[in-house]
Design an enzyme around this catalytic site. Structure first.
Site, PDB file in Angstrom:
ATOM      1  N   LYS A  92       0.841  -1.203   0.000  1.00 13.20           N
ATOM      2  CA  LYS A  92       0.000   0.000   0.000  1.00 13.20           C
ATOM      3  C   LYS A  92       0.879   1.259   0.000  1.00 13.20           C
ATOM      4  O   LYS A  92       0.684   2.168  -0.778  1.00 13.20           O
ATOM      5  CB  LYS A  92      -0.917  -0.034   1.224  1.00 13.20           C
ATOM      6  CG  LYS A  92      -1.790   1.185   1.367  1.00 13.20           C
ATOM      7  CD  LYS A  92      -2.792   1.034   2.487  1.00 13.20           C
ATOM      8  CE  LYS A  92      -3.500   2.367   2.708  1.00 13.20           C
ATOM      9  NZ  LYS A  92      -4.480   2.317   3.779  1.00 13.20           N
TER      10      LYS A  92
ATOM     11  N   GLU B 189      10.592  -4.520   4.480  1.00 16.72           N
ATOM     12  CA  GLU B 189      10.694  -5.926   4.084  1.00 16.72           C
ATOM     13  C   GLU B 189      10.378  -6.080   2.596  1.00 16.72           C
ATOM     14  O   GLU B 189      11.111  -6.745   1.848  1.00 16.72           O
ATOM     15  CB  GLU B 189       9.704  -6.787   4.893  1.00 16.72           C
ATOM     16  CG  GLU B 189      10.015  -6.889   6.376  1.00 16.72           C
ATOM     17  CD  GLU B 189       9.476  -5.719   7.193  1.00 16.72           C
ATOM     18  OE1 GLU B 189       9.070  -4.692   6.602  1.00 16.72           O
ATOM     19  OE2 GLU B 189       9.458  -5.833   8.439  1.00 16.72           O
TER      20      GLU B 189
ATOM     21  N   GLY C 189      -4.832  -1.862   4.951  1.00 16.97           N
ATOM     22  CA  GLY C 189      -3.990  -2.977   4.509  1.00 16.97           C
ATOM     23  C   GLY C 189      -4.640  -4.330   4.766  1.00 16.97           C
ATOM     24  O   GLY C 189      -4.661  -5.207   3.900  1.00 16.97           O
ATOM     25  N   ARG C 190      -5.193  -4.512   5.957  1.00 14.04           N
ATOM     26  CA  ARG C 190      -5.767  -5.817   6.313  1.00 14.04           C
ATOM     27  C   ARG C 190      -7.152  -6.032   5.714  1.00 14.04           C
ATOM     28  O   ARG C 190      -7.781  -7.065   5.961  1.00 14.04           O
ATOM     29  CB  ARG C 190      -5.766  -5.990   7.834  1.00 14.04           C
ATOM     30  CG  ARG C 190      -6.400  -4.850   8.602  1.00 14.04           C
ATOM     31  CD  ARG C 190      -6.036  -4.893  10.089  1.00 14.04           C
ATOM     32  NE  ARG C 190      -6.512  -3.740  10.828  1.00 14.04           N
ATOM     33  CZ  ARG C 190      -5.860  -2.575  10.937  1.00 14.04           C
ATOM     34  NH1 ARG C 190      -4.706  -2.405  10.317  1.00 14.04           N
ATOM     35  NH2 ARG C 190      -6.354  -1.591  11.654  1.00 14.04           N
TER      36      ARG C 190
ATOM     37  N   GLU D 292      -4.605  -6.436  14.833  1.00 17.66           N
ATOM     38  CA  GLU D 292      -4.139  -5.116  14.380  1.00 17.66           C
ATOM     39  C   GLU D 292      -5.299  -4.110  14.418  1.00 17.66           C
ATOM     40  O   GLU D 292      -5.098  -2.921  14.574  1.00 17.66           O
ATOM     41  CB  GLU D 292      -3.547  -5.211  12.959  1.00 17.66           C
ATOM     42  CG  GLU D 292      -2.531  -4.116  12.671  1.00 17.66           C
ATOM     43  CD  GLU D 292      -1.808  -4.269  11.335  1.00 17.66           C
ATOM     44  OE1 GLU D 292      -2.454  -4.169  10.279  1.00 17.66           O
ATOM     45  OE2 GLU D 292      -0.578  -4.490  11.342  1.00 17.66           O
TER      46      GLU D 292
ATOM     47  N   HIS E 284      -3.804 -33.125  18.593  1.00 24.31           N
ATOM     48  CA  HIS E 284      -2.662 -33.940  19.010  1.00 24.31           C
ATOM     49  C   HIS E 284      -1.497 -33.054  19.437  1.00 24.31           C
ATOM     50  O   HIS E 284      -0.365 -33.507  19.498  1.00 24.31           O
ATOM     51  CB  HIS E 284      -2.252 -34.868  17.863  1.00 24.31           C
ATOM     52  CG  HIS E 284      -3.382 -35.766  17.458  1.00 24.31           C
ATOM     53  ND1 HIS E 284      -3.645 -36.964  18.088  1.00 24.31           N
ATOM     54  CD2 HIS E 284      -4.382 -35.593  16.552  1.00 24.31           C
ATOM     55  CE1 HIS E 284      -4.734 -37.518  17.553  1.00 24.31           C
ATOM     56  NE2 HIS E 284      -5.193 -36.690  16.623  1.00 24.31           N
TER      57      HIS E 284
ATOM     58  N   LYS F 255       9.467  -0.084  14.004  1.00 19.04           N
ATOM     59  CA  LYS F 255      10.038   0.258  12.685  1.00 19.04           C
ATOM     60  C   LYS F 255      11.080   1.360  12.857  1.00 19.04           C
ATOM     61  O   LYS F 255      12.161   1.321  12.256  1.00 19.04           O
ATOM     62  CB  LYS F 255       8.943   0.749  11.737  1.00 19.04           C
ATOM     63  CG  LYS F 255       7.957  -0.319  11.306  1.00 19.04           C
ATOM     64  CD  LYS F 255       6.957   0.243  10.304  1.00 19.04           C
ATOM     65  CE  LYS F 255       5.862  -0.745   9.983  1.00 19.04           C
ATOM     66  NZ  LYS F 255       4.816  -0.232   9.111  1.00 19.04           N
TER      67      LYS F 255
END
Ligand code: F6P
Length: 545
Positions: free
Chosen positions: A206, A212, A267-268, A353, A384, A512
């Site tokens: 965005k 990253e 973003g999400r 978030e 399990h 950040k």
């Protein structure tokens, strides 16, 4: 909008929770053979059974009253009418426009956003068709066989989830890869699986400033240029999805190969936008539109259904009930569907978030719990591994079970065994096992006397652990769209009740910034700045070794 603790119904709910304390779920089921009918709802292919929640008819009525007193209906209207509900960034949250298939307008600042939405959808559609048909070729003229989406957070989790979930609908000739982490191992292993001549990179960000994503994109670009030897190759192998045209140009991607979206898409909440380009390439435009249509159907349901039958509202209220009144601070997502193996990670970002906030919309600290810790994974594998804690541990949690009635892969008797496991687990959590039942079972196995009594406490299950089960008839693009929109709106309603802004994420910023001050030291490019002794000690250790 009021603070929840100021609402008269908040105190009533607290008193009601105390009164309900002695009524185990088991007893509630025994007292009412219609409990499932009362506390489950259908919508199209979805069935939501919340009868295994610790509620009575009074609880449900009080929760409905909570939604009214918190002015949820008005908040829903504000959301859909493009108000700046994200007040700290002065933006609306109009992701519903991205999947608005009604043909009608959606407004922001007096402007209908739909023509722009359709323009980009058509651009994606044309491009996806070209890649799928082989009309779009790489620099050396070969068709694309691998698509690498480079993105992180919302620019990764949604597209990855949907491509995994709808694999039976995907083009088997295409390999879909998702590069997200800054860990060089991720880039290394992804690039090893790619042929430069037939790989398309989608740089999805965005902001187009995320460290990253930008670092991975630069690495992929160098890798491509090293193999194909010419700058001109970039235009055939890199496209960008972003809101930031300038940054895309500065990176060296031709604006003609850019797909835009807008500030009003969080973003999400972005998989429905051009961030979903990898999805459209993999599934084709028809299936992508079906995904949008499913989400749109759920949007319509959310906007127009009375609160008592409104699925996102019901899920939100149950979450508030569990978190604020019954003491559950985690929400576990237990998925009995291999195709949805990434759902818990996706919901983690969506929920944590959005609602991991402790300052309310008036700028005041909250005095009540907000968003829970969301975790989980594949339910059958979890049985399990971590279910021991769910059945006999000390933590309070709320659980969602999800499963498809039909499988896309009918292998032997697997699917009914899978479903039986799913249903058995929610039943076990609910009923538990009393000491007398444990005793009877041990005695049937031939144990007696002291040996039997010594084991009894370990064989007891307290039960009374609540869950909701969401069944969908089969995992199609439409049902997936509905499921994801269901959770999006649930998170929104909870944010309204908790009086917080679900659409900002200031909590991601500090780390950040600090990375930027630590990095030059770690790289030996800067003299030590003033770090605390722990951080400095760790930097020194890395440098020494
Ligand atoms: O750091 C958090 C975050 O901003 C998320 O909200 C977002 O989904 C992710 O990073 C990626 O951001 P972008 O799409 O701008 O690269």
């Amino acid at each position: 909008m009021p603070k929840p603790t100021d609402l008269p119904v908040w105190t009533q709910l607290q008193q009601h929770a105390d009164a309900l304390h002695d009524q185990p779920l088991r007893a509630l089921f025994a007292a009412d053979s219609e409990r499932f009918q009362s506390f489950s709802r259908h919508y199209e292919q979805l069935l939501v059974d919340f009868s295994k929640q610790r509620i009575t008819a009074d609880t449900f009525a009080l929760l409905q009253e909570l939604a009214q007193q918190a002015e949820v209906p008005a908040a829903i209207e504000r959301l859909f009418s493009g108000e700046r509900v994200n007040h700290t960034e002065q933006r609306p949250a109009l992701h519903m426009a991205l999947r608005n298939r009604s043909g009608g307008p959606l407004w922001f600042d007096g402007q209908d956003v739909m023509p722009e939405v359709h323009r980009v959808l058509e651009q994606m559609h044309r491009f996806a068709d070209k890649v799928r048909s082989g009309a779009w070729t790489g620099y050396t003229g070969k068709p694309i066989r691998t698509v690498v989406n480079i993105g992180i957070g919302g620019s990764d989790l949604g597209p990855k989830l949907v491509c995994q979930a709808l694999r039976p609908y995907g083009d088997p000739m295409l390999k879909m890869l998702f590069l997200s982490s800054i860990d060089g191992a991720h880039a290394h292993h992804i690039l090893r699986r790619c042929d430069p001549e037939t790989t398309l990179f989608i740089v999805a960000s965005k902001t187009f400033t995320t460290q990253e994503t930008m670092t991975n994109a630069v690495t992929a670009r160098s890798w491509l240029l090293a193999a194909l030897g010419h700058e001109a190759a970039v235009a055939k192998h890199f496209v960008a999805v972003s809101t930031n045209l300038r940054a895309v140009e500065a990176f060296g991607i031709d604006p003609g190969n850019m797909f835009v979206f807008w500030d009003w898409v969080g973003g999400r909440y972005s998989l429905w936008s051009a961030i979903g380009l990898s999805i459209m390439i993999y599934l084709g435009h028809e299936r992508f539109y079906e995904l949008l249509e499913g989400a749109h159907a759920l949007d319509e349901h959310f906007r127009h259904t009375p609160l008592t039958d409104n699925l996102p509202v019901i899920l939100a209220l149950l979450g508030v009930w569990n978190g604020n009144f019954l003491g559950a601070d985690t929400h576990v997502v237990l998925v009995y569907d291999d195709y949805l193996r990434s759902l818990a990670s996706y919901l983690q970002q969506l929920d944590m978030e959005s609602n991991g906030k402790s300052i309310d919309r008036d700028g005041d600290p909250v005095s009540y719990a907000t968003g829970p810790v969301v975790w989980g994974g594949l339910g059958n594998n979890g049985q399990h591994a971590f279910y021991q804690l769910l059945h006999q541990g000390t933590h309070q949690f709320a659980a969602d079970f999800l499963a498809p009635v039909h499988t896309t892969d009918p292998v032997g008797g697997h699917h009914s065994i899978l479903l039986a496991n799913c249903l058995a687990q929610s039943q076990a959590l609910m009923t538990g096992r009393t000491a007398d039942e444990a005793r009877a079972e041990l005695s049937a196995q031939g144990l007696q006397g002291e040996a039997l009594e010594a084991l009894v406490p370990y064989k007891v299950f307290a039960g009374n652990r609540c869950s909701t089960t969401v069944l969908y008839q089969s995992l199609t693009p439409r049902t997936l769209g509905m499921l994801l929109a269901l959770y999006e709106h649930k998170v929104f309603v909870q944010g309204v009740i908790w009086h917080i802004n679900s659409f900002d994420q200031w909590g991601v910023e500090l780390g950040k910034q600090l990375t930027k001050s630590i990095l030059p030291q770690l790289q030996g490019r800067a003299a030590p700045t003033l770090q605390d002794s722990s951080t400095q000690g760790l930097i020194d250790y890395c440098q020494r070794h």
